[in-house]
Design an enzyme around this catalytic site. Structure first.
Site, PDB file in Angstrom:
ATOM      1  N   ASP A  20       1.040  -1.416  -0.456  1.00  0.00           N
ATOM      2  CA  ASP A  20       0.323   0.490   0.026  1.00  0.00           C
ATOM      3  C   ASP A  20       0.876   1.560  -0.266  1.00  0.00           C
ATOM      4  OD1 ASP A  20      -3.019   0.708   0.803  1.00  0.00           O
ATOM      5  OD2 ASP A  20      -2.036   1.648   0.841  1.00  0.00           O
ATOM      6  N   THR A  76     -11.446   1.070  -7.395  1.00  0.00           N
ATOM      7  CA  THR A  76     -11.977   1.578  -8.612  1.00  0.00           C
ATOM      8  C   THR A  76     -13.210   2.645  -8.488  1.00  0.00           C
ATOM      9  OG1 THR A  76     -13.381  -0.159  -9.027  1.00  0.00           O
ATOM     10  CG2 THR A  76     -11.117  -0.116 -10.394  1.00  0.00           C
ATOM     11  N   THR A 111     -12.776  -4.807  -8.481  1.00  0.00           N
ATOM     12  CA  THR A 111     -14.136  -4.149  -9.879  1.00  0.00           C
ATOM     13  C   THR A 111     -14.064  -3.050 -11.147  1.00  0.00           C
ATOM     14  OG1 THR A 111     -15.827  -4.378  -8.447  1.00  0.00           O
ATOM     15  CG2 THR A 111     -16.207  -4.111  -9.909  1.00  0.00           C
ATOM     16  N   PHE A 137     -17.037 -11.261  -4.234  1.00  0.00           N
ATOM     17  CA  PHE A 137     -18.221 -11.589  -4.133  1.00  0.00           C
ATOM     18  C   PHE A 137     -18.268 -11.526  -2.433  1.00  0.00           C
ATOM     19  CE2 PHE A 137     -17.415 -13.758  -8.074  1.00  0.00           C
ATOM     20  CZ  PHE A 137     -18.601 -13.258  -8.506  1.00  0.00           C
ATOM     21  N   GLU A 140     -18.818  -6.672   2.236  1.00  0.00           N
ATOM     22  CA  GLU A 140     -18.736  -6.491   3.607  1.00  0.00           C
ATOM     23  C   GLU A 140     -19.361  -6.881   5.007  1.00  0.00           C
ATOM     24  OE1 GLU A 140     -17.957  -2.020   4.261  1.00  0.00           O
ATOM     25  OE2 GLU A 140     -17.669  -1.917   1.725  1.00  0.00           O
ATOM     26  N   LYS A 189     -19.531  -9.694 -12.299  1.00  0.00           N
ATOM     27  CA  LYS A 189     -18.647  -9.251 -10.901  1.00  0.00           C
ATOM     28  C   LYS A 189     -20.047  -7.840 -11.000  1.00  0.00           C
ATOM     29  CE  LYS A 189     -17.496  -6.549  -7.917  1.00  0.00           C
ATOM     30  NZ  LYS A 189     -17.530  -7.108  -6.036  1.00  0.00           N
ATOM     31  N   LEU A 235     -33.954 -10.174   0.462  1.00  0.00           N
ATOM     32  CA  LEU A 235     -35.317  -9.855  -0.321  1.00  0.00           C
ATOM     33  C   LEU A 235     -35.954  -8.993   1.709  1.00  0.00           C
ATOM     34  CD1 LEU A 235     -36.572 -11.944  -2.909  1.00  0.00           C
ATOM     35  CD2 LEU A 235     -35.819  -9.697  -2.974  1.00  0.00           C
ATOM     36  N   GLY A 238     -35.832  -2.100   3.119  1.00  0.00           N
ATOM     37  CA  GLY A 238     -34.671  -1.680   3.800  1.00  0.00           C
ATOM     38  C   GLY A 238     -35.297  -0.053   3.535  1.00  0.00           C
ATOM     39  N   CYS A 245     -20.113  -0.685  -3.091  1.00  0.00           N
ATOM     40  CA  CYS A 245     -20.064  -1.186  -4.283  1.00  0.00           C
ATOM     41  C   CYS A 245     -21.663  -1.308  -5.259  1.00  0.00           C
ATOM     42  CB  CYS A 245     -20.247  -2.937  -3.586  1.00  0.00           C
ATOM     43  SG  CYS A 245     -18.642  -3.122  -2.750  1.00  0.00           S
TER      44      CYS A 245
HETATM   45  C1  UGA Z   1     -21.631  -5.718  -2.291  1.00  0.00           C
HETATM   46  C2  UGA Z   1     -22.552  -7.951  -2.878  1.00  0.00           C
HETATM   47  O1  UGA Z   1     -23.358  -8.107  -2.182  1.00  0.00           O
HETATM   48  C3  UGA Z   1     -20.699  -8.226  -2.646  1.00  0.00           C
HETATM   49  O2  UGA Z   1     -21.538  -9.677  -3.293  1.00  0.00           O
HETATM   50  C4  UGA Z   1     -20.145  -7.804  -3.459  1.00  0.00           C
HETATM   51  O3  UGA Z   1     -18.719  -8.363  -3.063  1.00  0.00           O
HETATM   52  C5  UGA Z   1     -19.293  -6.316  -3.261  1.00  0.00           C
HETATM   53  O4  UGA Z   1     -20.693  -5.767  -2.784  1.00  0.00           O
HETATM   54  C6  UGA Z   1     -18.519  -5.618  -3.675  1.00  0.00           C
HETATM   55  O5  UGA Z   1     -18.719  -5.340  -4.901  1.00  0.00           O
HETATM   56  O6  UGA Z   1     -17.747  -5.917  -3.367  1.00  0.00           O
HETATM   57  P1  UGA Z   1     -21.859  -5.323   0.159  1.00  0.00           P
HETATM   58  O7  UGA Z   1     -21.642  -3.870  -0.515  1.00  0.00           O
HETATM   59  O8  UGA Z   1     -20.747  -5.556   1.101  1.00  0.00           O
HETATM   60  O9  UGA Z   1     -21.477  -6.436  -0.731  1.00  0.00           O
HETATM   61  O10 UGA Z   1     -22.811  -5.320   0.598  1.00  0.00           O
HETATM   62  P2  UGA Z   1     -24.598  -5.550   0.911  1.00  0.00           P
HETATM   63  O11 UGA Z   1     -24.872  -6.731   2.032  1.00  0.00           O
HETATM   64  O12 UGA Z   1     -25.007  -6.473  -0.168  1.00  0.00           O
HETATM   65  O13 UGA Z   1     -25.690  -4.598   0.694  1.00  0.00           O
HETATM   66  C7  UGA Z   1     -25.688  -3.739   0.292  1.00  0.00           C
HETATM   67  C8  UGA Z   1     -27.411  -2.821   0.860  1.00  0.00           C
HETATM   68  O14 UGA Z   1     -27.996  -3.603   0.864  1.00  0.00           O
HETATM   69  C9  UGA Z   1     -26.967  -2.279   1.642  1.00  0.00           C
HETATM   70  O15 UGA Z   1     -26.825  -0.955   1.814  1.00  0.00           O
HETATM   71  C10 UGA Z   1     -27.797  -3.316   2.483  1.00  0.00           C
HETATM   72  O16 UGA Z   1     -28.597  -2.898   4.001  1.00  0.00           O
HETATM   73  C11 UGA Z   1     -29.190  -3.396   1.795  1.00  0.00           C
HETATM   74  N1  UGA Z   1     -29.025  -4.686   2.237  1.00  0.00           N
HETATM   75  C12 UGA Z   1     -28.893  -6.222   1.542  1.00  0.00           C
HETATM   76  C13 UGA Z   1     -31.427  -4.707   2.323  1.00  0.00           C
HETATM   77  O17 UGA Z   1     -31.658  -3.452   2.082  1.00  0.00           O
HETATM   78  N2  UGA Z   1     -32.018  -5.390   1.958  1.00  0.00           N
HETATM   79  C14 UGA Z   1     -31.318  -6.944   1.618  1.00  0.00           C
HETATM   80  O18 UGA Z   1     -32.010  -8.002   1.782  1.00  0.00           O
HETATM   81  C15 UGA Z   1     -30.295  -6.571   1.435  1.00  0.00           C
END
Ligand code: UGA
Length: 414
Positions: A20, A76, A111, A137, A140, A189, A235, A238, A245
């Site tokens: 880094d 990115t 990405t 994939f 967080e 992706k 699903l 929220g 991402c």
């Molecule tokens: C997302 C993808 O899920 C990962 O597979 C991917 O690797 C990552 O982006 C990335 O590109 O690095 P992440 O951003 O950590 O992961 O978060 P998610 O768990 O996907 O949630 C994204 C948003 O959707 C959050 O604000 C979460 O609260 C919301 N969400 C998710 C909902 O409101 N309802 C759900 O059922 C699921």
């Protein structure tokens, strides 16, 4: 995600050097003070440093010289017209070319837009070095677990033997490995994130529809999820999707398509739908505030874009706190690990008690478990009036309503 990737590969027994250019950050990590909140990561870093499997450097040329595999885990961010800004990838690829060991493999984990593997290959300009695309994939908050127990490994390559060598690094993974061409891997992706964002926007629209139609969003989703073609995962209604991402990747894939002469109507509309949903959520909170004497105090529980992380980038919780502040409310927020962005107008407090005290309305914006354990007495005794908007379905709303707490959930009728 570079540190998670490095620490997890070290955990699998590989010798890893993480590079880094931020020296302060490197010093922090070396002393096992992990700058991000990610469950299990501090343990893996400490363990791997102690086993001499993980070390750190600020010198890319030196670090890649003996490496068999070089993973590019560079940011990115959103660039011009929403397209992914790949300048960090380009800069590093151009820098390391002459230092790479013959027969080594450069693996792109960032990405990146389609054809980036080809661009990286050109910049490296080494016929004896293969370039492989290996999108991640990881979510967080569960990134370590996702890395060690993946549901698939996607590898885009022209040189298949280089692709299989990368696949073998994930020795413990029991999941399908998809070896494909680089452009398809890069597309998988983006489309995975676009599809998931679309799912969340869909359920949020169901919640809004139930709000006006009289249905119950959870009952409706239960009914839908019994159809295996729809399923039950990802699903949960929220406050809208956010994070580092989905917002950037949906905009980037739509921009990439436009530059190729194509409109991705569904992806464009997913972005619009999320924005509209956040507006409806603010309206729903304003209805809960109602008319009160003086400036209403709204307390937001949760600042992170979801539970399990301290990341507030594009957080719907922060977005709605800021919108409420801009509309003249006093806004206070509590999060167990995340901090309010500077100059946002949000007053940050550091305990649940402080957040609840004298609040006119409490809004649960992030699904931290501890918010579901708030007792009726706490709401009643600390708040000015016990009105709670539960955007994450963490409370037992029916029971709380029976004891006089005015819990409101978008898309549920009480
Ligand atoms: C997302 C993808 O899920 C990962 O597979 C991917 O690797 C990552 O982006 C990335 O590109 O690095 P992440 O951003 O950590 O992961 O978060 P998610 O768990 O996907 O949630 C994204 C948003 O959707 C959050 O604000 C979460 O609260 C919301 N969400 C998710 C909902 O409101 N309802 C759900 O059922 C699921």
């Amino acid at each position: 995600m570079g540190l998670t990737t490095g620490a997890c590969f070290a955990h699998l027994g590989h010798v890893v050097v993480c590079v880094d250019n931020d020296l302060t950050r490197l010093e922090q990590i070396k002393s096992c003070a992990i700058p991000i909140y990610e469950v299990g990561l501090d343990h893996l870093v400490t363990e791997s440093i102690a086993k001499n499997l993980l070390s750190f450097s600020s010198n890319p040329s030196e670090a890649v010289r003996d490496a068999d595999f070089v993973f590019l885990c560079l940011p990115t961010p959103s660039g011009e017209d929403g397209k992914a800004d790949v300048s960090a990838v380009i800069q590093v690829a151009a820098q390391i070319g002459s230092d790479l060991k013959g027969g080594s493999v450069v693996v792109n984990k960032s990405t990146v837009p389609v054809n980036s593997a080809a661009v990286v290959s050109q910049l490296i300009n080494r016929p004896d070095v293969a370039v492989v695309s290996n999108p991640e994939f990881l979510r967080e908050g569960s990134a370590v677990d996702d890395f060690l127990n993946p549901d698939r490994i996607v590898i885009g390559c022209i040189d298949e033997s280089a692709g299989w060598r990368v696949a073998e690094l994930y020795s413990s993974a029991r999941c399908p490995v998809l070896l494909t061409d680089p452009v398809s891997a890069e597309t998988i992706k983006y489309m995975a994130n676009a599809f998931l964002a679309m799912k969340v926007s869909f359920v949020n629209e169901v919640a809004s529809y139930c709000h006006v139609s009289g249905g119950d969003v959870l009952e409706v989703m239960r009914g839908l999820s019994l159809d295996p073609r729809i399923g039950a995962r990802f699903l949960s209604p929220g406050p809208g999707w956010g994070g580092s991402c989905f917002p950037k990747d949906t905009v980037a894939i739509a921009a990439s398509a436009r530059s190729l002469g194509l409109d991705l109507g569904l992806v464009d509309q997913t972005i619009v739908s999320n924005r509209m949903h956040q507006g409806r959520v603010v309206q729903f909170i304003e209805e809960a505030v109602g008319s009160s004497v003086g400036i209403p105090q709204v307390s937001i529980l949760g600042l992170a874009f979801k539970a399990g992380t301290n990341d507030t980038r594009e957080s719907p919780a922060v977005a709605l706190a800021t919108r409420l502040f801009d509309r003249g409310y006093k806004v206070r927020a509590f999060d167990p690990v995340a901090l309010a962005p500077a100059n946002s107008g949000i007053e940050q407090v550091f305990s649940l008690e402080a957040a609840l005290t004298d609040a006119d309305v409490v809004v649960i914006a992030t699904e931290w478990k501890e918010f579901g354990a708030i007792t009726p007495d706490m709401f009643k005794m600390l708040m000015r009036r016990p009105v709670v908007v539960d955007l994450r379905h963490v409370l037992d709303a029916r029971t709380l309503r029976e004891v006089g707490i005015d819990v409101r959930v978008l898309g549920r009728q009480y």
